[in-house]
Enzyme design. Structure first.
Site, PDB file in Angstrom:
ATOM      1  N   ARG A 141       0.173  -0.489   2.646  1.00 34.03           N
ATOM      2  CA  ARG A 141      -0.801  -0.694   1.555  1.00 34.03           C
ATOM      3  C   ARG A 141      -1.141  -2.152   1.315  1.00 34.03           C
ATOM      4  O   ARG A 141      -2.282  -2.471   0.961  1.00 34.03           O
ATOM      5  CB  ARG A 141      -0.394   0.042   0.270  1.00 34.03           C
ATOM      6  CG  ARG A 141       0.751  -0.488  -0.484  1.00 34.03           C
ATOM      7  CD  ARG A 141       1.609   0.624  -1.020  1.00 34.03           C
ATOM      8  NE  ARG A 141       2.525   1.049   0.020  1.00 34.03           N
ATOM      9  CZ  ARG A 141       2.609   2.278   0.499  1.00 34.03           C
ATOM     10  NH1 ARG A 141       1.856   3.215   0.005  1.00 34.03           N
ATOM     11  NH2 ARG A 141       3.464   2.565   1.472  1.00 34.03           N
ATOM     12  N   THR A 142      -0.181  -3.051   1.476  1.00 30.95           N
ATOM     13  CA  THR A 142      -0.514  -4.461   1.236  1.00 30.95           C
ATOM     14  C   THR A 142      -1.521  -4.910   2.284  1.00 30.95           C
ATOM     15  O   THR A 142      -2.527  -5.555   1.981  1.00 30.95           O
ATOM     16  CB  THR A 142       0.755  -5.336   1.285  1.00 30.95           C
ATOM     17  OG1 THR A 142       1.692  -4.812   0.348  1.00 30.95           O
ATOM     18  CG2 THR A 142       0.448  -6.778   0.941  1.00 30.95           C
TER      19      THR A 142
ATOM     20  N   LYS B 172       5.595 -16.877  24.117  1.00 29.74           N
ATOM     21  CA  LYS B 172       5.683 -17.951  25.127  1.00 29.74           C
ATOM     22  C   LYS B 172       6.459 -19.123  24.568  1.00 29.74           C
ATOM     23  O   LYS B 172       6.477 -20.198  25.165  1.00 29.74           O
ATOM     24  CB  LYS B 172       4.277 -18.416  25.503  1.00 29.74           C
ATOM     25  CG  LYS B 172       3.381 -17.348  26.074  1.00 29.74           C
ATOM     26  CD  LYS B 172       2.053 -17.990  26.447  1.00 29.74           C
ATOM     27  CE  LYS B 172       0.961 -16.989  26.708  1.00 29.74           C
ATOM     28  NZ  LYS B 172      -0.354 -17.633  26.730  1.00 29.74           N
TER      29      LYS B 172
ATOM     30  N   ARG C 222       2.588 -12.115   5.845  1.00 30.47           N
ATOM     31  CA  ARG C 222       3.837 -11.471   5.434  1.00 30.47           C
ATOM     32  C   ARG C 222       4.873 -11.758   6.504  1.00 30.47           C
ATOM     33  O   ARG C 222       4.618 -11.524   7.691  1.00 30.47           O
ATOM     34  CB  ARG C 222       3.627  -9.964   5.289  1.00 30.47           C
ATOM     35  CG  ARG C 222       4.925  -9.199   5.220  1.00 30.47           C
ATOM     36  CD  ARG C 222       4.730  -7.742   4.909  1.00 30.47           C
ATOM     37  NE  ARG C 222       4.403  -7.534   3.510  1.00 30.47           N
ATOM     38  CZ  ARG C 222       4.501  -6.352   2.894  1.00 30.47           C
ATOM     39  NH1 ARG C 222       4.915  -5.288   3.547  1.00 30.47           N
ATOM     40  NH2 ARG C 222       4.186  -6.239   1.631  1.00 30.47           N
TER      41      ARG C 222
ATOM     42  N   HIS D 249       6.939 -11.747  -3.765  1.00 28.70           N
ATOM     43  CA  HIS D 249       5.772 -10.936  -3.385  1.00 28.70           C
ATOM     44  C   HIS D 249       4.764 -11.114  -4.524  1.00 28.70           C
ATOM     45  O   HIS D 249       4.511 -10.198  -5.306  1.00 28.70           O
ATOM     46  CB  HIS D 249       6.203  -9.478  -3.214  1.00 28.70           C
ATOM     47  CG  HIS D 249       5.234  -8.611  -2.483  1.00 28.70           C
ATOM     48  ND1 HIS D 249       3.922  -8.998  -2.228  1.00 28.70           N
ATOM     49  CD2 HIS D 249       5.367  -7.357  -1.957  1.00 28.70           C
ATOM     50  CE1 HIS D 249       3.313  -8.006  -1.578  1.00 28.70           C
ATOM     51  NE2 HIS D 249       4.168  -7.011  -1.405  1.00 28.70           N
TER      52      HIS D 249
HETATM   53  C1  NCD Z   1       7.047  -3.594  -1.126  1.00 27.64           C
HETATM   54  C2  NCD Z   1       7.467  -4.759  -0.242  1.00 27.64           C
HETATM   55  O1  NCD Z   1       7.015  -4.860   0.890  1.00 27.64           O
HETATM   56  O2  NCD Z   1       8.233  -5.560  -0.739  1.00 27.64           O
HETATM   57  N1  NCD Z   1       5.978  -2.867  -0.595  1.00 27.64           N
HETATM   58  C3  NCD Z   1       4.707  -3.259  -0.904  1.00 27.64           C
HETATM   59  O3  NCD Z   1       4.277  -4.333  -0.534  1.00 27.64           O
HETATM   60  N2  NCD Z   1       3.989  -2.445  -1.702  1.00 27.64           N
HETATM   61  C4  NCD Z   1       8.163  -2.742  -1.563  1.00 27.64           C
HETATM   62  C5  NCD Z   1       9.015  -2.089  -0.528  1.00 27.64           C
HETATM   63  O4  NCD Z   1       8.814  -2.225   0.673  1.00 27.64           O
HETATM   64  O5  NCD Z   1       9.944  -1.392  -0.948  1.00 27.64           O
END
Ligand code: NCD
Length: 364
Positions: A90-91, A119, A140, A173
């Protein structure tokens, strides 16, 4: 002073030593708008209120074809890189959609095994390479503090571009915390907003970065009580509790989740983050899932105006029996992510006023 000049004055070691709240000015533009978005502590109440208002405007404008044509004309000449080397559904999708709403062309690198990292290229050089082709980097990574370090690094180059942290290690986050705030604000709109509410966090709080970032953002609201329910080994970090003590905020630490449900305005469930276990399955041993599980029965304990949230993905933390209850807001929460991420990106690129003007003329 420009952001670049500020960064140039500090080497990384000195920068890293600054308390979180003192790093905020380095991530802002001279107008006060965010440039990078890397830690939750960089947002104050005013910027949170503006982002929530802008999200609502974008959400309403996007309902019509002419409105979405207007939005997608704003950034048609810009490209965004989504660099996601940790799993994400979802992110990733909400950032991808947010970029499309604003007219960005999004591109992605999700698997470092097919990039030049294989590489032997350093991650730093990979990020710098992205800045040669893209106007925005959304990233991420499993490495704590890495997005922040890249923001510091890229600000000192000839071609600085904004960096948005879409989750870094177990630590931060910030954009999830923004969408959680937007969800809380929308949920409590008719009840005086977030001020004065009680938020009950449950689950793996030691490694849940969404909880750590949201706990920080809640400090911007008046008299919000935070309750942390988790087994001892997975309880919230001392650094977060210290942050609450410094701010003079009321909090409680408990292992008895069920007993606290009736006190909460918002229950924020999280999953066991066992991908961080040194030995696979080790954290599950002291963790009785049924103690940190919101069941259909628990709906009776929750206040009629309360909400159940979850950053998702869900495993066994919320029974599907709850899904149709109007207080279960996790699906709306997920969609709110797209709106507030669009608002954040529009603000970073200084298109917020134009959107507000359009809204005032066409949508009121
Ligand atoms: C979360 C994360 O990645 O920290 N997910 C997200 O981004 N909605 C929570 C999780 O993975 O539990």
């Amino acid at each position: 002073m420009t952001q670049r000049r500020m960064m140039e004055e500090l080497n990384w070691e000195d920068f890293e030593r600054l308390p979180l709240a003192q790093r905020a000015p380095y991530f802002r533009q001279s107008s006060g708008r965010p440039y990078h978005c890397v830690i939750a502590q960089q947002f104050d109440r005013e910027s949170l209120d503006s982002l929530c208002d802008l999200s609502t405007r974008i959400r309403r404008i996007a309902k019509s074809k002419v409105g979405s044509d207007f939005l997608s004309s704003l950034m048609r000449n810009k490209r965004a890189m989504l660099y996601f080397t940790q799993p994400s559904t979802r992110t990733f999708l909400s950032f991808f959609s947010a970029c499309q709403i604003l007219g960005f062309s999004p591109a992605e690198v999700r698997d470092p095994s097919i990039s030049s990292e294989m590489k032997g290229e350093t991650k730093e050089d990979t990020i710098r390479t992205f800045s040669s082709f893209f106007d925005l980097i959304i990233m991420r990574t499993p490495a704590q503090g890495f997005a922040e370090k890249m923001a510091w690094m890229i600000s000192r180059t000839e071609r600085p571009v904004p960096i948005i942290n879409a989750g870094s290690g177990k630590d931060q986050h910030p954009t999830q915390a923004l969408l959680d705030i937007y969800t809380l604000q929308r949920s409590f709109e008719r009840q005086g907003g977030i001020d004065g509410k009680t938020v009950l966090f449950c689950g793996d709080l030691a490694r849940g970065r969404t909880v750590r970032s949201l706990s920080g953002l809640l400090l911007q609201y008046r008299n919000v009580k935070q309750i942390f329910a988790a087994p001892e080994a997975l309880q919230i970090g001392e650094d977060i509790l210290q942050q609450l003590r410094d701010a003079g905020v009321e909090y409680e630490v408990t292992h008895d989740f069920k007993k606290k449900i009736s006190e909460a305005d918002a229950v924020y469930m999280t999953r066991l983050q066992d991908e961080w276990d040194a030995k696979p399955g080790e954290s599950a041993k002291g963790y009785r899932q049924e103690d940190y599980y919101f069941t259909g029965e628990d709906l009776r304990k929750l206040s009629p105006k309360g909400v159940i949230m979850h950053p998702l993905p869900r495993r066994l933390e919320i029974s599907t029996e709850c899904d149709d209850d109007p207080r279960a807001v996790y699906w709306r929460q997920e969609r709110n992510g797209m709106w507030i991420r669009a608002a954040l990106i529009a603000t970073i690129f200084c298109r917020d006023q134009e959107i507000t003007q359009y809204y005032m003329l066409n949508n009121r």
